[in-house]
Design an enzyme around this catalytic site. Sequence first.
Site, short mmCIF file in Angstrom:
data_model
loop_
_atom_site.label_atom_id
_atom_site.label_comp_id
_atom_site.label_asym_id
_atom_site.label_seq_id
_atom_site.Cartn_x
_atom_site.Cartn_y
_atom_site.Cartn_z
N TYR A 59 -5.05 1.42 9.42
CA TYR A 59 -6.13 1.95 10.25
C TYR A 59 -7.02 2.95 9.50
O TYR A 59 -7.89 3.58 10.10
CB TYR A 59 -5.55 2.65 11.49
CG TYR A 59 -4.79 1.75 12.43
CD1 TYR A 59 -5.32 1.36 13.66
CD2 TYR A 59 -3.51 1.28 12.11
CE1 TYR A 59 -4.62 0.55 14.53
CE2 TYR A 59 -2.79 0.47 12.97
CZ TYR A 59 -3.35 0.11 14.18
OH TYR A 59 -2.64 -0.70 15.05
N GLY A 91 0.82 -1.20 0.00
CA GLY A 91 0.00 0.00 0.00
C GLY A 91 0.86 1.26 0.00
O GLY A 91 0.59 2.22 -0.73
N HIS A 101 -1.42 12.77 5.93
CA HIS A 101 -0.14 12.93 6.64
C HIS A 101 1.06 12.70 5.72
O HIS A 101 2.07 13.41 5.80
CB HIS A 101 -0.09 11.98 7.84
CG HIS A 101 -0.42 10.56 7.51
ND1 HIS A 101 -1.61 10.19 6.90
CD2 HIS A 101 0.26 9.40 7.70
CE1 HIS A 101 -1.63 8.88 6.74
NE2 HIS A 101 -0.51 8.38 7.20
N ASP A 146 8.00 6.13 8.01
CA ASP A 146 7.53 5.53 9.25
C ASP A 146 6.31 6.32 9.67
O ASP A 146 6.40 7.53 9.87
CB ASP A 146 8.60 5.54 10.35
CG ASP A 146 8.26 4.55 11.46
OD1 ASP A 146 8.17 3.35 11.16
OD2 ASP A 146 8.04 4.98 12.60
#
Length: 209
Positions: free
Chosen positions: A166, A23, A192, A80
């Site tokens: 999530y 992904g 983000h 990350d």
Amino acid sequence: MPARGAHRRLEPGRLVLASHNAGKLREVAALLAPHGLQVVSAGELGLPEPAETETTFLGNATIKALAAARAAGLPALADDSGFSVASLGGDPGVRTADWAMLPGGGRDYAMAMAKVAALAEPHADRRAWFTCALVLAWPDGHAEGFEGEIHGRWVFPPRGTNGFGYDPMFVPEGGAQTFGEMAPAAKHADNHRARAFALLAAACLPPAG
């Protein structure tokens, strides 16, 4: 840790994405393509996943980027990222993937989302956010780091089958759909990772064609 001061510019060409997450590969490759960069993943090159022993997103991204750059002899980009819930003190945070880990290996994010909801449900505070740290590293050990966040609220049960991790339990501020319900283009336009990438692109990437 990533260098401070003057930024180093990346030349067009091959770049390793220090991730085995399909992904993330799709999302990052789409962001990099206009800059003349051809992305190959650490998984495709058979590179091992280094232990993520830092306590921050930037720290863990730096470990991954430097390991991939040195192993492949190419510039490497590591991401990350994680999901944080205010009522859980910012957890799962840097341990976002660990919360989804199965005893026999592999990850189950449906299980992880249920765990987050069970722990957070007693609290009225629904605030949540995603953080992404991007680190670009070169084989000589130079590294540049950038971080972006997007805030919103968590919902349960999860909604939507797009995205990954999530995404189905997060609704960004001002929105009604979860990341899992959004069309990929809508999610990628402002999340983000896109916010961290905008900082990276302005500092280090060749101009978009």
